[in-house]
Design a protein around this motif. Sequence first.
Motif: not given
Length: 269
Positions: A147, A157, A161, A234, A236-238
């Motif tokens: 994380e 990042f 993430d 990876y 990601s919530k972005q």
Amino acid sequence: MEGIDEKITAIINQFHLNNFSFSKRIGVTGTTVDSIVNGRPQKDGTRKKTKPGYDVLTAIIDTFDINPDFLFGKSSTMLKSDVSNNQTYSGMPQVIAVNEIGEENVVYVPVQARAGYLDGYGDPEYIESLPSFHMPHLTNGTYRCFEVEGNSMARTFFDGDLVFGKYVEDLRDVNDGRVYVIVSKTEGVVLKRVINSIEERQKLILKSDNKDGNYPTYTINAQDIEELWSVTMYASKQMPEPMDIYDRLNELEHKIVDLEGELQRRTLN
């Protein structure tokens, strides 16, 4: 790549010996050494070199304090005494996790587990206590999921993430400009873009993608690195912001719809 005969010749030259004096030091005949280094004459006029046996190799290593990896082409460092000044990287992850059918699992290291991971990455019981899962498309290697903490690598990042790293077996294989997770007692668990300076300085150069000035570039000694993981994927919530071109296309689409409506109204009138 140099053959083992060339490696042995380099050792002979390093200690300012000839084949005969070298043979006496390791307890074999001069003919044996000569056949390894220069080869035995063949009927067709060529020379066929003899491969040294286990006893000969052991004698060379023990007598002259030779680094075995030098003999087998895995290191350019000839003497064991010089190895301690170079990287001490183990080359293999100490502990892996597998599922019930023997497939290797990806071990997940959340932020809150980082402190424990620094002490427990080589402890089977600790690794078993971390979450793990199987990902069929992550094969041909050992993987960890870390994380991300902080924003030193933004805009690549972000905090929270998840990055998936493949274990790096040899520090010399680090590719300049790639992102890695570096585990060390001195720096902890960090995510950085790396420049490889192992051969020249026995160091890695660690860079942040965030350019706001709060994350300076620094180096880490090879001997301080416990684990190195090359980021291959990876999550990601972005959600990325719409690009300018998207906004412009959206505005153009609205104008076209308005024009079509206006044309329809004029046609009806």
